[in-house]
Enzyme design. Structure first.
Site, PDB file in Angstrom:
ATOM      1  N   HIS A 151       0.806  -1.224   0.000  1.00 51.19           N
ATOM      2  CA  HIS A 151       0.000   0.000   0.000  1.00 51.19           C
ATOM      3  C   HIS A 151       0.837   1.270   0.000  1.00 51.19           C
ATOM      4  O   HIS A 151       0.327   2.357  -0.330  1.00 51.19           O
ATOM      5  CB  HIS A 151      -0.949  -0.003   1.201  1.00 51.19           C
ATOM      6  CG  HIS A 151      -2.194   0.803   1.015  1.00 51.19           C
ATOM      7  ND1 HIS A 151      -2.247   1.950   0.250  1.00 51.19           N
ATOM      8  CD2 HIS A 151      -3.458   0.633   1.497  1.00 51.19           C
ATOM      9  CE1 HIS A 151      -3.472   2.446   0.272  1.00 51.19           C
ATOM     10  NE2 HIS A 151      -4.224   1.665   1.012  1.00 51.19           N
TER      11      HIS A 151
ATOM     12  N   ASN B  12     -11.556  -3.940 -17.812  1.00 51.44           N
ATOM     13  CA  ASN B  12     -11.913  -4.930 -18.835  1.00 51.44           C
ATOM     14  C   ASN B  12     -10.646  -5.408 -19.542  1.00 51.44           C
ATOM     15  O   ASN B  12     -10.032  -4.663 -20.301  1.00 51.44           O
ATOM     16  CB  ASN B  12     -12.890  -4.295 -19.829  1.00 51.44           C
ATOM     17  CG  ASN B  12     -13.244  -5.213 -20.983  1.00 51.44           C
ATOM     18  OD1 ASN B  12     -12.876  -6.392 -21.004  1.00 51.44           O
ATOM     19  ND2 ASN B  12     -13.950  -4.678 -21.958  1.00 51.44           N
TER      20      ASN B  12
END
Length: 459
Positions: free
Chosen positions: A164, A385
């Protein structure tokens, strides 16, 4: 629903994916927002895709994503490096091109059979995101781990673990979008990445100009509180907020707050109050909730380049004594949440960076009861996608100690929000009871609507 015992995941040996072309060998500094103790952990997300022969033309998702990762790393080459510690534990990125960790896998199961077991708190996470021994450290370890698991239905699951300190949700989305664009044939990302972490360095000289309750130890802390208790008996469950739950909660809000109250604000106020009740906290003890607020965009007036993929958020805290929080109507908690969020602007973020430097990168406060919430419902993971269309689910898959992530979820064709929570087992039962009570429709409304009500809990 299939029993877990029949799931078999076959994994090949992990491999390192390096940038497809030579990249600069250099050292890069993280910002002072990136470098804080709070972010020195690994965050997992999961993305689940159906087979779509009309779009993917029988392409192999493992091959497609492996190649796209390598090409994307040419642009995001710091992610192929390793973190090192300098003087005073200051983190730097050694851009050495060693690569990210990649695991190819297959499972004898379909997405339909998995059902809600891919949702938070995802009991199958370790199957779809294998923790390769020695890979999960912060220093000197791969900064990203990706596992692509092909399913018998032709679909696949992409699970990813990120250090992170390198990115927040918005930054990770930029990286994932670049991979997806490469997978669909693009030659370069539509938004080029921008490092420029010096934009969020502390000022010279540093100066704390705002109140930061999230980093302060509070007076009135009880040694018997949740924060100081043995957390070995922690459990996770997820709770669903749909149209009915939101309607009931809104009826409890005073008129002057309704028009300016977001769904996130209302759920956060509800969780804060129910959690405090469930933990049976000393009435005089201070309790807090922090909302992670993105610094990007016009609203917060923080000027960052479009392709900036570092951490650019703060988590201002609302604070109250437990007694008024529990005894007052929900509007009391809601007003505190809204006021805390409203403090976030460029000056607040600069003040955070300065505080972290002046006080030696303190952890968020560990005294009293504390909840941190992050709204991922608009993070954009559901739009990634790779050539198979949009995922059926995408986002964080579990609560992380004190941190809960809000994710979008469709329940019986109804759009709602799923929130994983992590609590001691005894408190979890009380929390669920409090949540059911506060979201329960009055009997007359049940009769009028001719419908039953419930709050969904998923183990």
């Amino acid at each position: 629903m299939m029993p877990l015992a029949v799931l078999h995941v076959k994994r090949l040996q992990p491999e390192l994916i390096t940038p497809a072309k030579p990249t600069p060998q250099e050292t890069k500094f993280l910002s002072d927002i990136d470098d804080q103790e709070f972010l020195r952990f690994q965050v997992p997300i999961i993305m689940c895709y159906k087979d779509n022969p009309s779009l993917n033309k029988n392409r192999n998702p493992v091959k497609v994503i492996r190649e796209a990762l390598s090409r994307a790393l040419v642009y995001y080459y710091p992610l192929a490096g390793r973190l090192r510690e300098g003087p005073n534990r200051k983190l730097v990125v050694d851009c050495n091109g060693e690569g990210i960790l990649f695991i190819e896998a297959s499972a004898d199961v379909t997405l339909e059979q998995l059902g809600d077991k891919i949702l938070p708190p995802c009991p199958l996470l370790e199957e779809f995101l294998f923790n390769f021994p020695g890979s999960d450290g912060i220093i000197g370890c791969p900064l990203v781990l990706v596992q692509v698991t092909c399913l018998t239905c032709g679909g696949f699951i992409l699970a990813l673990r990120l250090n992170h300190t390198m990115c927040d949700a918005a930054g990770l989305l930029l990286f994932l979008t670049a991979i997806a664009e490469m997978a669909r044939g693009a030659h370069a990302p539509s938004i080029l990445p921008v490092w420029e972490r010096e934009l969020l360095f502390a000022r010279d000289p540093p100066r704390i100009t705002c109140a930061h309750h999230e980093y302060e130890d509070v007076i009135g802390h009880s040694d018997g509180s949740y924060a100081s208790s043995n957390q070995s008996n922690m459990v996770q469950r997820s709770f669903y907020f749909g149209a009915k739950e939101m309607r009931v909660l809104r009826k409890q809000i005073p008129p002057h707050l309704i028009s300016t109250c977001s769904t996130f604000d209302l759920i956060t106020a509800c969780l804060w109050k129910c959690r405090t009740l469930a933990l049976n906290i000393n009435p005089k003890e201070a309790v807090r909730v922090s909302c992670i607020v993105n610094a990007r965009g016009k609203h917060n007036n923080v000027r960052l380049p479009l392709g900036y993929y570092g951490n650019a958020f703060a988590f201002p805290a609302a604070i109250s004594k437990a007694e008024p929080l529990c005894k007052n109507p929900l509007g009391y908690a809601l007003e505190l949440v809204k006021k805390a969020k409203a403090t976030m602007n460029e000056e607040y973020l600069r003040s955070v960076a300065d505080l972290l430097v002046l006080r030696g990168r303190p952890q968020y406060s560990s005294t009293g009861s504390y909840l941190i919430v992050s709204d991922n419902t608009r993070a954009g993971f559901g739009d990634v996608n790779f050539g198979w269309g949009q995922p059926v689910f995408a986002g964080p898959v579990k609560a992380l100690d004190l941190i809960s992530f809000y994710v979008q979820h469709k329940n019986n064709a109804e759009d709602g929000i799923l929130v994983p929570m992590c609590l001691p087992s005894s408190a979890m039962e009380r929390f669920q009871q409090e949540l059911e009570r506060i979201t329960q429709e009055p009997k007359e409304d049940i009769c009028n609507n001719l419908r039953s009500t419930r709050i969904m809990s998923m183990m």
